[in-house]
Design an enzyme around this catalytic site. Structure first.
Site, PDB file in Angstrom:
ATOM      1  N   GLU A 168       0.822  -1.215   0.000  1.00  0.00           N
ATOM      2  CA  GLU A 168       0.000   0.000   0.000  1.00  0.00           C
ATOM      3  C   GLU A 168       0.856   1.265   0.000  1.00  0.00           C
ATOM      4  O   GLU A 168       0.501   2.282   0.579  1.00  0.00           O
ATOM      5  CB  GLU A 168      -0.985  -0.032   1.174  1.00  0.00           C
ATOM      6  CG  GLU A 168      -1.914  -1.240   1.124  1.00  0.00           C
ATOM      7  CD  GLU A 168      -2.870  -1.364   2.306  1.00  0.00           C
ATOM      8  OE1 GLU A 168      -2.971  -0.419   3.096  1.00  0.00           O
ATOM      9  OE2 GLU A 168      -3.513  -2.427   2.423  1.00  0.00           O
ATOM     10  N   GLU A 225      -4.948  -8.190  -0.727  1.00  0.00           N
ATOM     11  CA  GLU A 225      -5.839  -7.906   0.399  1.00  0.00           C
ATOM     12  C   GLU A 225      -7.134  -7.365  -0.184  1.00  0.00           C
ATOM     13  O   GLU A 225      -7.118  -6.629  -1.173  1.00  0.00           O
ATOM     14  CB  GLU A 225      -5.271  -6.851   1.351  1.00  0.00           C
ATOM     15  CG  GLU A 225      -4.182  -7.293   2.269  1.00  0.00           C
ATOM     16  CD  GLU A 225      -3.780  -6.188   3.259  1.00  0.00           C
ATOM     17  OE1 GLU A 225      -4.667  -5.418   3.701  1.00  0.00           O
ATOM     18  OE2 GLU A 225      -2.583  -6.099   3.569  1.00  0.00           O
TER      19      GLU A 225
END
Length: 350
Positions: free
Chosen positions: A177, A283
């Site tokens: 991320e 995810e």
């Protein structure tokens, strides 16, 4: 010196893998699985669920559909501090044992790492300074400290071996991320050059400790408007990445999520194919699953349009859960997803 030369040659040839090593074997296995469909994964699946915790062998997924996830995710956050438990209070001895157990069941293992902030002492989410990455690179005041942290990571990963003493192959997903700015290694907290330096330093250290069982996954967050220049800015390089990941949660409206994820997977799939990489939804999820049809009405149609390797909803905790669970919203819909021909669980990949 010989080890260093072999590593350097491997990188120069555009591959992080040595022929015949555990990572290479895992990569070949994943390519075969990918032809059958996409795997379901789940974070911390066998440690706790919505109504239980620490019951060996239990799983919310298995309770619902009778099978384990094909992929299980574990996190190393806290290992750098020499803690006995990770940041989600899972004992590292349990992570060690369950990673091996799932591998010996025939499953796939993936590790993420949310390390503490080495400069401030805060959590991985402490973004009060934009000097953290710079401080741990060579010449920085926290470089020696970070080397100790890497040693602890390597020492732990080196213990993940099967009953024959062979290393368990692992998809390793650090610095995820990174296009967001909620972690100290994020977009606004370091330059592109510093981020790549962090990646390279971490990877080189682990390789030089003999961890040839790691497949590295580069996994930015949902972007929605990727361009090639933007994506390549922090991409570590084809010689350092085996799997292209994407983390994508539905935090806002369904329309925004569908639009953003569809655009991203179109881009990431094209990028992965061009660069000869696998790609996965590393995810994902919808917090507490308020939509009883979300799995098959929203998420699955997007995934079905792409040659995805796996998708991994985050953990099931009592107050914040993302995966399926018997007796909770979406359970019947998830059974439909389980019964689909192209969704793969543990028994489908053995």
């Amino acid at each position: 010196m010989k080890k260093f030369l072999i590593l350097s040659i491997g990188l120069l040839l555009g591959s992080q893998l040595y022929a015949g090593n555990p990572a290479d074997k895992l990569l070949k296995q994943l390519k075969k699985i990918n032809k059958k469909g996409y795997m379901f994964g789940h974070q911390d699946d066998t440690f706790y669920g919505l109504t239980w915790e620490w019951e060996y062998g239990r799983s919310d997924c298995k309770d619902l559909v009778g099978d384990y996830p094909a992929v299980m995710g574990f996190d190393l956050g806290g290992i750098e501090m020499d803690d006995k438990k990770n940041l989600d209070s899972v004992p590292f001895n349990k992570i060690h044992d369950e990673a091996i157990a799932h591998y010996e069941r025939g499953g796939i293992i993936t590790f993420s790492w949310h390390p503490r902030n080495p400069l401030t002492g805060g959590t991985a989410w402490d973004v009060t300074s934009n000097l953290v990455v710079k401080s741990i690179l060579k010449g920085g005041p926290m470089h020696a400290k970070y080397q100790v942290w890497l040693k602890r990571v390597a020492d732990f990963l080196l213990t993940i071996k099967d009953k024959d003493g062979k290393p368990v192959p692992i998809i390793f997903r650090p610095w995820h991320e990174n296009n967001g700015s909620w972690f100290w290694w994020g977009q606004k907290l370091c330059s592109a050059e510093e981020f790549k330096g962090l990646w390279n330093m971490t990877q080189d250290y682990l390789y030089n400790r003999g961890l040839n069982n790691l497949l590295f996954s580069y996994s930015p967050n949902l972007q929605g408007d990727w361009t090639m220049d933007k994506y390549l800015e922090r991409y570590p390089g084809d010689d350092r990445v085996a799997l292209i990941g994407e983390d994508a949660y539905q935090w806002g409206t369904e329309a925004d999520f569908v639009k953003g994820l569809s655009a991203d997977l179109d881009f990431v799939e094209a990028f992965a194919k061009k660069h000869k990489k696998l790609f996965a939804l590393t995810e994902c999820g919808y917090k507490n699953i308020p939509d009883s049809t979300w799995w098959t009405r929203v998420l699955k149609p997007i995934m079905d349009k792409h040659e995805l390797l796996y998708f991994l909803p985050w953990r099931n905790a009592k107050k914040e859960y993302f995966g399926p669970a018997k007796g909770f919203t979406g359970d019947e819909d998830f059974i439909k997803l389980y019964n689909a021909k192209n969704t793969l669980f543990l028994q489908d990949i053995k």
